[in-house]
Design a protein around this motif. Structure first.
Motif, short mmCIF file in Angstrom:
data_model
loop_
_atom_site.label_atom_id
_atom_site.label_comp_id
_atom_site.label_asym_id
_atom_site.label_seq_id
_atom_site.Cartn_x
_atom_site.Cartn_y
_atom_site.Cartn_z
N THR A 169 -5.03 -40.13 53.49
CA THR A 169 -4.00 -39.48 53.27
C THR A 169 -3.87 -38.37 52.34
O THR A 169 -4.58 -38.26 51.43
N LEU A 170 -3.06 -37.34 52.52
CA LEU A 170 -2.78 -36.23 51.60
C LEU A 170 -1.36 -36.27 50.89
O LEU A 170 -0.65 -36.79 51.25
N ILE A 171 -1.35 -35.94 49.60
CA ILE A 171 -0.47 -35.79 48.89
C ILE A 171 -0.32 -34.21 48.61
O ILE A 171 -1.18 -33.50 48.17
N LEU A 172 0.90 -33.81 48.82
CA LEU A 172 1.37 -32.26 48.49
C LEU A 172 2.22 -32.36 47.00
O LEU A 172 3.34 -33.09 47.18
N THR A 173 1.79 -31.77 46.34
CA THR A 173 2.64 -31.71 45.06
C THR A 173 2.54 -30.25 44.29
O THR A 173 1.97 -29.39 44.84
N GLY A 174 3.23 -30.30 43.35
CA GLY A 174 3.26 -29.11 42.32
C GLY A 174 2.28 -28.99 41.25
O GLY A 174 1.73 -30.09 40.76
N ALA A 175 1.95 -27.92 40.70
CA ALA A 175 1.09 -27.63 39.80
C ALA A 175 1.48 -28.39 38.45
O ALA A 175 0.75 -29.06 37.53
N ALA A 176 2.95 -28.91 38.43
CA ALA A 176 3.21 -29.62 37.05
C ALA A 176 3.45 -31.05 37.14
O ALA A 176 4.02 -31.64 36.48
N ALA A 177 2.83 -31.44 38.39
CA ALA A 177 2.74 -32.82 38.47
C ALA A 177 2.08 -33.55 37.37
O ALA A 177 1.17 -33.10 36.71
N PRO A 178 2.41 -34.89 37.20
CA PRO A 178 1.78 -35.79 36.04
C PRO A 178 0.45 -35.81 36.27
O PRO A 178 -0.05 -36.35 37.38
N ALA A 179 -0.46 -35.62 35.20
CA ALA A 179 -1.90 -35.73 35.58
C ALA A 179 -2.44 -36.95 35.69
O ALA A 179 -3.30 -37.26 36.48
N ASP A 180 -1.84 -38.02 35.10
CA ASP A 180 -2.38 -39.37 35.25
C ASP A 180 -1.86 -39.90 36.65
O ASP A 180 -2.79 -40.82 37.15
N ARG A 181 -0.81 -39.36 37.38
CA ARG A 181 -0.41 -39.84 38.70
C ARG A 181 -1.50 -39.07 39.53
O ARG A 181 -1.97 -39.92 40.55
N ILE A 182 -1.87 -37.73 39.32
CA ILE A 182 -2.66 -37.27 40.19
C ILE A 182 -4.26 -37.76 40.12
O ILE A 182 -4.87 -38.11 41.29
N ALA A 183 -4.66 -38.25 39.06
CA ALA A 183 -5.70 -39.16 38.61
C ALA A 183 -5.78 -40.45 39.66
O ALA A 183 -6.82 -40.92 40.18
N ALA A 184 -4.56 -41.26 39.56
CA ALA A 184 -4.56 -42.57 40.21
C ALA A 184 -4.62 -42.13 41.46
O ALA A 184 -5.30 -43.00 42.33
N ALA A 185 -3.98 -41.11 42.28
CA ALA A 185 -3.77 -40.78 43.63
C ALA A 185 -5.50 -40.56 44.11
O ALA A 185 -5.89 -41.02 45.07
N GLU A 186 -6.19 -39.75 43.39
CA GLU A 186 -7.51 -39.54 43.66
C GLU A 186 -8.27 -40.65 43.58
O GLU A 186 -9.28 -40.81 44.41
N GLU A 187 -8.10 -41.26 42.54
CA GLU A 187 -9.06 -42.51 42.57
C GLU A 187 -8.69 -43.63 43.71
O GLU A 187 -9.73 -44.31 44.11
N ALA A 188 -7.29 -43.53 44.26
CA ALA A 188 -7.28 -44.36 45.41
C ALA A 188 -7.79 -43.62 46.63
O ALA A 188 -7.72 -44.51 47.61
N GLY A 189 -8.54 -42.52 46.63
CA GLY A 189 -9.19 -41.90 47.70
C GLY A 189 -8.26 -40.86 48.62
O GLY A 189 -8.65 -40.49 49.60
N THR A 190 -7.27 -40.73 47.82
CA THR A 190 -6.21 -39.81 48.42
C THR A 190 -6.49 -38.35 48.15
O THR A 190 -6.83 -38.06 46.77
N ARG A 191 -6.35 -37.47 48.70
CA ARG A 191 -6.56 -36.02 48.50
C ARG A 191 -5.37 -35.35 48.06
O ARG A 191 -4.48 -35.36 48.87
N VAL A 192 -5.43 -34.74 46.86
CA VAL A 192 -4.10 -34.24 46.39
C VAL A 192 -4.44 -32.49 46.33
O VAL A 192 -5.08 -31.72 45.93
#
Length: 286
Positions: A169-192
């Motif tokens: 699964t991919l996530i499309l987001t902005g540069a100001a997205a919460p860093a902790d949530r980006i880290a959680a998404a990537e840890e779950a195997g999602t490409r941000v």
């Protein structure tokens, strides 16, 4: 399913030999010479998946390669409601779901808003044996990826969409997205994928980013807020809309929300199908 309006010459050529023919019709795909109200002769038979895939084929690649083509698919009642009780399923039908499945099977990626993921209980796209050879010949993976548009990344990463997708699964987001949530998404195997300067996503930049990943056959299933953003950005190439023979009243959303465009954008009708009173229109930008 009946064809009420003929496809264009391009699409008719793609469907040649597969689309149902009207008794006595003179044009391709069962269209009359005047291009009016061709049907399958009233047989009422269900169109095959191959016939639907031909009727909804993406444009052919140009000599220099494939350009991204963004198609939307939505359902609406006669009085403009895109949902009932917050979900689209109550205003859908079996033929709508067949077309829904075919459009997914033709796509490289399905783009969807986070609110729709939460409301509709999105799951990973599945591989379908009927389309395996077609996808392999087109250089596609076994199933489309799901790309979620979200500013906050307020998503449950324990759901199957993240834990067991056939295609990550991919996530499309902005540069100001919460860093902790980006880290959680990537840890779950999602490409941000960063596709915006602020917290939100720039639709035009998202299309370019997906194309850079090799995803050029794009499909968005909404919701209304995301579709409104796509329309406002001027990046929508095609609109597939199911008109359900239902009235709901109430305050349900339309298929597209957000601010109005300065000048209404004109799309041209490519084809119109009918089954059990439901109309399935396909429109392209003029």
């Amino acid at each position: 399913m009946r064809r009420l309006f003929p496809v264009t010459e391009e699409t008719a050529a793609q469907a040649s030999g597969e689309a149902p023919q009207a008794d006595g019709a003179g044009g391709p795909g069962g269209a009359t010479e005047e291009g009016r109200a061709a049907t399958d002769g009233g047989t009422g038979r269900e169109w095959s998946l191959a016939e639907l895939a031909a009727a909804y084929a993406y444009p052919e690649a140009a000599a220099e390669g494939r350009e991204p083509w963004l198609r939307a698919n939505m359902v609406s009642t006669l009085d403009g409601a895109a949902q009932h009780d917050g979900r689209s399923q109550p205003i859908s039908c079996p033929a709508d779901m067949r077309i829904f499945g075919v459009l997914r099977a033709l796509a490289d990626v399905v783009i969807v808003g986070a609110e729709t993921v939460r409301q509709e209980g999105y799951r990973p796209a599945r591989a379908r044996a009927e389309f395996a050879a077609v996808r392999e010949a087109a250089g596609q993976g076994p199933a489309p990826a799901i790309a979620i548009v979200t500013a906050s990344l307020d998503l449950d990463f324990s759901l199957p969409l993240f834990t067991s997708p056939l295609v990550p699964t991919l996530i499309l987001t902005g540069a100001a997205a919460p860093a902790d949530r980006i880290a959680a998404a990537e840890e779950a195997g999602t490409r941000v994928v960063i596709a915006g300067e602020g917290a939100g996503v720039d639709p035009a930049r998202a299309v370019r980013a997906l194309a850079a990943l090799g995803h050029t056959r794009l499909l968005t299933e909404g919701g209304p807020r995301l579709l409104g953003q796509v329309i406002a950005a001027g990046v929508l190439d095609e609109m597939c809309v199911t008109l359900a023979p239902m009235l709901t009243a109430g305050d349900a959303q339309r298929i597209a929300g957000g601010p109005a465009v300065a000048v209404p954008r004109r799309f041209e009708l490519v084809s119109l199908l009918e089954e059990a009173g439901f109309l399935f229109g396909r429109y392209r930008r003029s």
